[in-house]
Design a protein around this motif. Structure first.
Motif, short mmCIF file in Angstrom:
data_model
loop_
_atom_site.label_atom_id
_atom_site.label_comp_id
_atom_site.label_asym_id
_atom_site.label_seq_id
_atom_site.Cartn_x
_atom_site.Cartn_y
_atom_site.Cartn_z
N LEU A 93 -12.16 32.40 -41.80
CA LEU A 93 -11.21 31.78 -42.65
C LEU A 93 -9.76 32.55 -42.60
O LEU A 93 -8.81 31.71 -42.18
CB LEU A 93 -11.66 31.93 -43.94
N ARG A 94 -9.85 33.74 -42.46
CA ARG A 94 -8.55 34.63 -42.28
C ARG A 94 -7.91 34.20 -41.07
O ARG A 94 -6.62 34.22 -41.01
CB ARG A 94 -8.83 36.07 -42.41
N GLY A 95 -8.77 34.28 -40.13
CA GLY A 95 -8.26 33.89 -38.78
C GLY A 95 -7.46 32.58 -38.67
O GLY A 95 -6.46 32.33 -37.95
N ARG A 96 -8.30 31.46 -39.27
CA ARG A 96 -7.87 30.06 -39.15
C ARG A 96 -6.40 30.09 -39.91
O ARG A 96 -5.41 29.16 -39.65
CB ARG A 96 -8.91 29.33 -39.92
N LEU A 97 -6.39 30.70 -41.11
CA LEU A 97 -5.19 30.65 -41.78
C LEU A 97 -3.82 31.38 -41.13
O LEU A 97 -2.73 30.86 -41.25
CB LEU A 97 -5.54 31.46 -43.05
N ALA A 98 -4.32 32.53 -40.51
CA ALA A 98 -3.05 33.15 -39.68
C ALA A 98 -3.08 32.64 -38.33
O ALA A 98 -1.88 33.18 -37.45
CB ALA A 98 -3.71 34.71 -39.44
N GLY A 99 -3.93 31.69 -37.88
CA GLY A 99 -3.69 31.04 -36.53
C GLY A 99 -4.01 32.12 -35.46
O GLY A 99 -3.15 31.79 -34.34
N LYS A 100 -4.88 32.92 -35.65
CA LYS A 100 -5.11 34.07 -34.86
C LYS A 100 -6.69 34.13 -34.71
O LYS A 100 -7.40 34.20 -35.52
CB LYS A 100 -4.62 35.59 -35.26
N PRO A 101 -7.09 34.76 -33.41
CA PRO A 101 -8.62 34.88 -33.44
C PRO A 101 -8.94 36.30 -34.32
O PRO A 101 -8.01 37.02 -34.43
CB PRO A 101 -8.74 35.25 -31.75
N VAL A 102 -10.10 36.42 -34.75
CA VAL A 102 -10.61 37.43 -35.42
C VAL A 102 -10.13 38.89 -34.56
O VAL A 102 -9.56 39.72 -35.33
CB VAL A 102 -11.98 37.47 -35.65
N VAL A 103 -10.31 39.04 -33.57
CA VAL A 103 -10.26 40.28 -32.67
C VAL A 103 -8.54 40.90 -32.97
O VAL A 103 -8.45 41.82 -33.13
CB VAL A 103 -10.35 40.07 -31.11
N GLU A 104 -7.84 39.78 -33.10
CA GLU A 104 -6.35 40.14 -33.18
C GLU A 104 -6.27 40.84 -34.85
O GLU A 104 -5.54 41.76 -34.91
CB GLU A 104 -5.49 39.02 -33.20
N LEU A 105 -6.89 40.19 -35.58
CA LEU A 105 -7.02 40.84 -37.06
C LEU A 105 -7.28 42.04 -37.14
O LEU A 105 -7.27 42.81 -38.04
CB LEU A 105 -7.56 39.97 -37.97
N LEU A 106 -8.33 42.39 -36.16
CA LEU A 106 -8.89 43.75 -36.15
C LEU A 106 -8.07 44.59 -35.30
O LEU A 106 -8.55 46.02 -35.37
CB LEU A 106 -10.28 43.60 -35.69
N GLY A 107 -7.15 44.35 -34.74
CA GLY A 107 -6.22 45.06 -33.97
C GLY A 107 -6.53 45.36 -32.45
O GLY A 107 -5.96 45.94 -31.85
N GLY A 108 -7.19 44.18 -31.96
CA GLY A 108 -7.47 44.11 -30.82
C GLY A 108 -6.96 42.84 -30.21
O GLY A 108 -5.83 42.36 -30.70
N ALA A 302 -13.93 44.45 -28.47
CA ALA A 302 -12.49 44.49 -28.21
C ALA A 302 -11.43 45.09 -29.26
O ALA A 302 -10.29 45.22 -28.62
CB ALA A 302 -12.23 43.01 -27.90
N ALA A 303 -11.85 45.43 -30.38
CA ALA A 303 -11.06 45.90 -31.53
C ALA A 303 -11.12 47.35 -31.65
O ALA A 303 -10.31 48.08 -32.21
CB ALA A 303 -11.14 45.11 -32.61
N ILE A 304 -12.31 47.81 -31.20
CA ILE A 304 -12.43 49.39 -31.59
C ILE A 304 -12.14 50.16 -30.39
O ILE A 304 -12.42 49.99 -29.16
CB ILE A 304 -14.04 49.61 -31.89
N PRO A 305 -11.79 51.54 -30.48
CA PRO A 305 -11.30 52.26 -29.39
C PRO A 305 -12.34 53.15 -28.88
O PRO A 305 -12.24 53.42 -27.62
CB PRO A 305 -10.27 53.67 -30.46
#
Length: 369
Positions: A93-108, A302-305
């Motif tokens: 839901l957060r990704g759809r609202l932001a227009g971004k894939p979840v990986v980007e919300l997680l920093g990747g 893809a989001a964790i170091p």
């Protein structure tokens, strides 16, 4: 903006979760597979009361802790599996609202991930396993493969006598030295037998030895880790941070292997990745089927170091997992040169089949009007 409803669409093996916000925005997630219909009931009974009405952009990690505290008399697997269903739907839901894939919300960012071809079968002969690995290498370009040794929670027994001693050299002969070989014992061995099998793996250049001893016997696994030069991995079954703290503190394994849904979702998995990173330990998650869990794991890796070398990707078809049939409108797991690609579409970037949903058992929890 607050969460207004949680809906589940379930069968015995898979249950999808839909969350809806006050403005009608939606997100899709999934509880952990297997006995998913039971887990869906846990979600409505023991998770929904504490998360309905939460803000879409709440501190999700803290909210999941709150659920555990409110349900402190019921710790363990089903609660965490249910929490993961809500967590993953909220991230979508957060990704759809932001227009971004979840990986980007997680920093990747969306990328390709190297996958290892993961066999789930023990009833396959070593020769047949080697042949299908060779075929998959030629057709899809995999350069890492995992097969099964011992019997599942086998008390030192093999699937049939001599299979383990045969399959290790057979797979190595079939594949060149440039291919990484991994094995999973699924809690089969005592420490002494696990070390014996590990030595045979090392002699054939293998790199990853998963869950050699009963997973709940942490000290047994630690003995194997200390005795072998190859990497020992584990943790897929562990869903409580009290256990994970001990695993990391004592270096019970070399590689930690959380399952995003067994652990309770993305927020809790991100916390675990940070704990492992502080200890210098890589994360190679468990993702042993082609439901949504592998999609979640792709975005997570893809989001964790401290992501490990590969994504686990099941190579089993509908003969082994008939319940995977018809889950999605398109195949999200296309393999090219041994890699899979994370979608750049908003949220998880996946569409669940309406036909599958229509046949599922429906339940709903809502905020009182």
């Amino acid at each position: 903006m607050k969460i207004r409803s949680i809906e589940t669409f379930s069968g015995p093996e898979v249950a999808f979760v839909k969350v809806t916000a006050e403005d009608g925005a939606i997100g899709w997630g999934q509880v952990a597979p297997y006995h998913a219909d039971i887990t869906a009931l846990v979600l409505h009974r023991q998770v929904a009361p504490w998360v309905l009405g939460c803000d879409v952009h709440c501190d999700l990690d803290d909210l999941m802790d709150l659920v555990g505290e409110r349900e402190h008399k019921f710790p363990g697997s089903h609660l965490r599996r249910a929490m993961g269903g809500f967590d993953t739907a909220l991230w979508d839901l957060r990704g759809r609202l932001a227009g971004k894939p979840v990986v980007e919300l997680l920093g990747g960012k969306p990328t390709t991930l190297r996958a290892y071809a993961s066999s789930m079968k023990r009833d396959i002969t070593p020769a047949d396993e080697a042949e299908r690995f060779k075929r998959l290498r030629g057709e899809q370009g995999f350069d890492a493969f995992k097969f099964r040794v011992g019997a599942e929670v086998g008390r030192n027994a093999d699937e049939w006598p001599g299979r383990t001693e045969e399959i290790i050299p057979t797979i190595r002969r079939a594949l060149s030295d440039g291919v990484d070989l991994l094995a999973d014992a699924n809690s089969c061995y005592s420490p002494a037998r696990a070390i014996e099998v590990g030595r045979l793996m090392e002699a054939h250049g293998m790199v990853h030895y998963e869950e050699p001893c009963p997973y709940w016997e942490l000290e047994q696994t630690r003995q194997v880790t200390q005795a072998l030069d190859m990497d020992v991995a584990g943790g897929e079954q562990d869903c409580e941070f009290s256990v994970w703290k001990q695993i990391i503190r004592d270096r019970t394994v070399d590689i930690v292997q959380p399952d995003v849904l067994y652990l309770g979702g993305i927020a809790r998995s991100m916390r675990l990745a940070s704990m492992a990173a502080a200890a210098g330990m890589p994360v190679t998650p468990h993702a042993a089927n082609r439901s949504m869990v592998t999609i979640f794991t792709m975005h997570y890796l893809a989001a964790i170091p401290n992501a490990g070398k590969y994504l686990e990707l099941s190579i089993e078809g509908e003969d082994y997992y008939p319940w995977e049939r018809g889950l999605f409108l398109t195949d999200p797991y296309r393999v090219e040169d041994g890699h899979v690609r994370i979608s750049d579409e908003p949220g998880w970037g996946i569409e669940i089949s309406p036909e599958w949903l229509d046949k599922a058992t429906y339940q709903s929890s809502r905020v009182d009007a």
